[in-house]
Design a protein around this motif. Structure first.
Motif, short mmCIF file in Angstrom:
data_model
loop_
_atom_site.label_atom_id
_atom_site.label_comp_id
_atom_site.label_asym_id
_atom_site.label_seq_id
_atom_site.Cartn_x
_atom_site.Cartn_y
_atom_site.Cartn_z
N ILE A 51 -0.10 4.33 -3.30
CA ILE A 51 -1.44 3.77 -3.46
C ILE A 51 -1.29 2.35 -3.99
O ILE A 51 -0.48 2.09 -4.89
N GLY A 55 -6.45 0.30 -3.74
CA GLY A 55 -6.85 1.66 -3.38
C GLY A 55 -6.43 2.08 -1.98
O GLY A 55 -6.79 3.17 -1.53
N THR A 57 -3.93 3.56 0.80
CA THR A 57 -2.97 4.65 0.68
C THR A 57 -2.09 4.78 1.92
O THR A 57 -2.50 4.43 3.04
N THR A 68 -3.38 14.18 -1.31
CA THR A 68 -4.22 13.01 -1.52
C THR A 68 -3.79 12.29 -2.79
O THR A 68 -3.72 12.92 -3.86
N SER A 70 -4.71 9.26 -5.49
CA SER A 70 -5.90 8.54 -5.92
C SER A 70 -5.71 8.00 -7.32
O SER A 70 -4.82 8.45 -8.07
N GLN A 71 -6.56 7.03 -7.66
CA GLN A 71 -6.57 6.49 -9.01
C GLN A 71 -7.60 7.27 -9.81
O GLN A 71 -8.75 7.38 -9.41
N VAL A 78 -2.60 7.90 -12.07
CA VAL A 78 -2.69 8.17 -10.63
C VAL A 78 -2.49 9.66 -10.41
O VAL A 78 -1.63 10.28 -11.04
#
Length: 121
Positions: A51, A55, A57, A68, A70-71, A78
């Motif tokens: 990532i 944002g 990916t 998945t 994500s932040q 993360v």
């Protein structure tokens, strides 16, 4: 001092889910690239997901559609959400942070100690 800590690993049955967290301290997360790597016994380390600070990916083919990255709302964290886990996902999962995407996977950035994920019935 920079510290990178992974958490959330464990034992899960095939088809189950786990949520890994990577928390960094001592660095500014917004300006980093963060990746999850994994290494299974007897195998080479492989990239799982990346990532960017914006944002964006990237996923390996083996986890696309199941994992998945994500932040989290919590700063400097993360998340790797892993669904539909398979026995071949069994490995130690490592978080890697670097200033550049080309530095990921090398010794130029920061690594955590890893968290074990075991998928077995």
């Amino acid at each position: 001092q920079v510290q990178v800590v992974e958490s959330g690993g464990g034992l899960v049955q095939p088809g189950g889910s786990l949520r890994l967290s990577c928390t960094a301290s001592g660095i500014i997360f917004d300006f980093q690239f963060t990746a999850w790597y994994r290494q299974a016994p007897g195998k080479k380390r492989e990239m799982v997901a990346i990532i960017t600070s914006a944002g964006n990916t990237i996923y390996s083919d083996s986890v696309q559609g199941r994992f998945t990255i994500s932040q989290a709302n919590t700063k400097n964290t993360v998340i790797l959400q892993m669904n539909a886990l398979k026995p071949e996902d069994t490995a130690v999962y490592y978080c890697n942070i670097d200033q550049t995407i080309s530095g990921l996977g090398t010794t130029s950035g920061y690594w955590g100690q890893g968290t074990q994920v075991t998928v077995s019935s």
